[in-house]
Design a protein around this motif. Sequence first.
Motif, PDB file in Angstrom:
ATOM      1  N   LEU A 143      31.016  41.634 -14.864  1.00 49.38           N
ATOM      2  CA  LEU A 143      31.549  41.238 -13.556  1.00 49.38           C
ATOM      3  C   LEU A 143      31.636  39.718 -13.434  1.00 49.38           C
ATOM      4  O   LEU A 143      30.689  39.006 -13.775  1.00 49.38           O
ATOM      5  CB  LEU A 143      30.629  41.795 -12.457  1.00 49.38           C
ATOM      6  N   GLN A 144      32.794  39.238 -12.955  1.00 46.52           N
ATOM      7  CA  GLN A 144      33.031  37.797 -12.808  1.00 46.52           C
ATOM      8  C   GLN A 144      33.279  37.473 -11.334  1.00 46.52           C
ATOM      9  O   GLN A 144      33.790  38.317 -10.588  1.00 46.52           O
ATOM     10  CB  GLN A 144      34.280  37.389 -13.602  1.00 46.52           C
ATOM     11  N   PRO A 145      32.968  36.226 -10.917  1.00 46.10           N
ATOM     12  CA  PRO A 145      33.282  35.828  -9.539  1.00 46.10           C
ATOM     13  C   PRO A 145      34.766  36.062  -9.255  1.00 46.10           C
ATOM     14  O   PRO A 145      35.610  35.791 -10.114  1.00 46.10           O
ATOM     15  CB  PRO A 145      32.948  34.324  -9.509  1.00 46.10           C
ATOM     16  N   GLY A 146      35.076  36.568  -8.092  1.00 48.22           N
ATOM     17  CA  GLY A 146      36.469  36.799  -7.711  1.00 48.22           C
ATOM     18  C   GLY A 146      36.994  38.167  -8.113  1.00 48.22           C
ATOM     19  O   GLY A 146      38.053  38.595  -7.627  1.00 48.22           O
ATOM     20  N   ASP A 147      36.291  38.879  -9.002  1.00 44.08           N
ATOM     21  CA  ASP A 147      36.738  40.233  -9.385  1.00 44.08           C
ATOM     22  C   ASP A 147      36.745  41.132  -8.154  1.00 44.08           C
ATOM     23  O   ASP A 147      35.866  41.030  -7.289  1.00 44.08           O
ATOM     24  CB  ASP A 147      35.774  40.861 -10.417  1.00 44.08           C
ATOM     25  N   LYS A 148      37.725  42.043  -8.147  1.00 43.35           N
ATOM     26  CA  LYS A 148      37.739  43.064  -7.097  1.00 43.35           C
ATOM     27  C   LYS A 148      36.966  44.267  -7.649  1.00 43.35           C
ATOM     28  O   LYS A 148      37.382  44.856  -8.643  1.00 43.35           O
ATOM     29  CB  LYS A 148      39.169  43.482  -6.780  1.00 43.35           C
ATOM     30  N   VAL A 149      35.844  44.615  -7.006  1.00 44.70           N
ATOM     31  CA  VAL A 149      35.027  45.722  -7.493  1.00 44.70           C
ATOM     32  C   VAL A 149      34.894  46.790  -6.411  1.00 44.70           C
ATOM     33  O   VAL A 149      34.777  46.474  -5.226  1.00 44.70           O
ATOM     34  CB  VAL A 149      33.643  45.232  -8.002  1.00 44.70           C
ATOM     35  N   LEU A 150      34.977  48.042  -6.830  1.00 44.60           N
ATOM     36  CA  LEU A 150      34.780  49.163  -5.894  1.00 44.60           C
ATOM     37  C   LEU A 150      33.524  49.924  -6.319  1.00 44.60           C
ATOM     38  O   LEU A 150      33.361  50.261  -7.494  1.00 44.60           O
ATOM     39  CB  LEU A 150      35.994  50.099  -5.901  1.00 44.60           C
ATOM     40  N   ILE A 151      32.652  50.165  -5.348  1.00 42.79           N
ATOM     41  CA  ILE A 151      31.427  50.931  -5.610  1.00 42.79           C
ATOM     42  C   ILE A 151      31.587  52.289  -4.925  1.00 42.79           C
ATOM     43  O   ILE A 151      31.583  52.362  -3.682  1.00 42.79           O
ATOM     44  CB  ILE A 151      30.165  50.226  -5.041  1.00 42.79           C
ATOM     45  N   ASN A 152      31.744  53.352  -5.700  1.00 41.53           N
ATOM     46  CA  ASN A 152      31.806  54.696  -5.109  1.00 41.53           C
ATOM     47  C   ASN A 152      30.377  55.231  -5.008  1.00 41.53           C
ATOM     48  O   ASN A 152      29.607  55.146  -5.968  1.00 41.53           O
ATOM     49  CB  ASN A 152      32.666  55.614  -5.995  1.00 41.53           C
ATOM     50  N   GLY A 153      30.028  55.769  -3.836  1.00 42.69           N
ATOM     51  CA  GLY A 153      28.624  56.133  -3.612  1.00 42.69           C
ATOM     52  C   GLY A 153      27.846  54.882  -3.223  1.00 42.69           C
ATOM     53  O   GLY A 153      26.730  54.657  -3.693  1.00 42.69           O
ATOM     54  N   ALA A 154      28.438  54.065  -2.337  1.00 43.73           N
ATOM     55  CA  ALA A 154      27.849  52.766  -1.984  1.00 43.73           C
ATOM     56  C   ALA A 154      26.599  52.898  -1.122  1.00 43.73           C
ATOM     57  O   ALA A 154      25.845  51.939  -0.977  1.00 43.73           O
ATOM     58  CB  ALA A 154      28.892  51.919  -1.252  1.00 43.73           C
ATOM     59  N   SER A 155      26.367  54.082  -0.535  1.00 47.73           N
ATOM     60  CA  SER A 155      25.245  54.234   0.394  1.00 47.73           C
ATOM     61  C   SER A 155      23.974  54.754  -0.273  1.00 47.73           C
ATOM     62  O   SER A 155      22.926  54.810   0.365  1.00 47.73           O
ATOM     63  CB  SER A 155      25.642  55.204   1.518  1.00 47.73           C
ATOM     64  N   GLY A 156      24.061  55.124  -1.559  1.00 48.37           N
ATOM     65  CA  GLY A 156      22.893  55.692  -2.239  1.00 48.37           C
ATOM     66  C   GLY A 156      21.962  54.621  -2.777  1.00 48.37           C
ATOM     67  O   GLY A 156      22.132  53.427  -2.489  1.00 48.37           O
ATOM     68  N   SER A 157      20.998  55.054  -3.578  1.00 44.84           N
ATOM     69  CA  SER A 157      19.992  54.121  -4.087  1.00 44.84           C
ATOM     70  C   SER A 157      20.629  53.092  -5.027  1.00 44.84           C
ATOM     71  O   SER A 157      20.459  51.883  -4.850  1.00 44.84           O
ATOM     72  CB  SER A 157      18.892  54.911  -4.798  1.00 44.84           C
TER      73      SER A 157
END
Length: 324
Positions: A143-157
């Motif tokens: 992961l680099q600064p400025g990357d667009k990242v999507l976290i699926n399951g963002a509410s879990g541990s």
Amino acid sequence: MQAIVQDRYGAAEVLESQDIDRPEIGEGEVLVRVRAASIHVGDVIVMTGSPFLVRLATGLRKPKNRVPGTDIAGTVEAVGKDVNGLRAGDDVFGWCTGGFAEYASASEDHFALKPANLTFDQAAAVGVSATTALQLLRDDGHLQPGDKVLINGASGSVGTFAVQIAEAFGAEVTGVCSTKNVELVRSIGADHVIDYTKEDFRKGGPRYDLILDNVGDRSMAATRRALTPDGMLLSNGGGHAGGALGRVIRLAIVSMFVRQQGKPSVKSQNRADLQVLKELVEAGKVQPVIAGTWPLREAPEAVGHVAAGHARGTVVIAIDPAAA
Ligand SMILES: NC(=O)c1ccc[n+]([C@@H]2O[C@H](COP(=O)([O-])OP(=O)(O)OC[C@H]3O[C@@H](n4cnc5c(N)ncnc54)[C@H](OP(=O)(O)O)[C@@H]3O)[C@@H](O)[C@H]2O)c1
């Protein structure tokens, strides 16, 4: 001491509260009076002995280690020979074998001083899930600064740590969760939040440089459609045909041929990353989200809550509630 013990594999009722001897400490080890422990998906796998292959490591007929639990925070009670970095009375967090107990022992390398800005409950939560999120984003996802990242399951541990760590790395973060968790995911810093009950991020919309999928609710091919041409999908969860083991085998094969598919990996705790997480916490960039706190005797309910797959953050067992 009071401890949770497990003499067979199965659902949460195989966990029993018992009075057992305190663990011994060997050379280079410390005895920790455990104030809080947290639960991760691996604890559920060890409890059930499923998928069956894990029993090669955990014990074929019954668990090799009677006391489950790995992620803890507490106070050093005694130190063994050749321990130089820690002293009795130090407040620490880290990992061990047999954490669901009033005392646990492990090598001094498994611990760091507890971040001063966290309670014991919060510090115990910075364990396997936090390490997994860090290693996936940094080592597998680059992961680099400025990357667009999507976290699926963002509410879990794993997800609540992943959102915050990706933000700390300077990414533009989208978190995917259900309606009841939208505010939570926004509150931990996600730039955008998608409610999966109303919208499917795979259908149209922005494209992402990195997707961390903690859920696996759709096929990997469908999820890869939401990537930029050079983007990468890290599939970190879900069953698919053949259960969890089937998913890992399929992932291993697909990632050999599909450039955008990250390889399967098992994450491991180490002192250097414990230190990285401690610094992120002390800088105020990562704050553990506690899904709930259960007393030690109610550990079966707490593990059952994690096994159900809808935790909001990390589930904690308070061994000494007065101190937490
Ligand atoms: N590679 C490794 O070494 C490693 C280590 C640890 C964990 N893991 C894996 O990481 C995965 C996630 O673990 P975890 O501890 O974060 O799980 P968890 O705490 O149980 O969280 C799962 C979260 O996913 C959400 N969710 C369920 N269905 C969803 C959907 N369709 N779309 C978006 N979110 C959804 C749930 O929220 P709702 O209640 O709103 O549905 C819940 O908050 C697991 O599969 C685990 O096996 C891998």
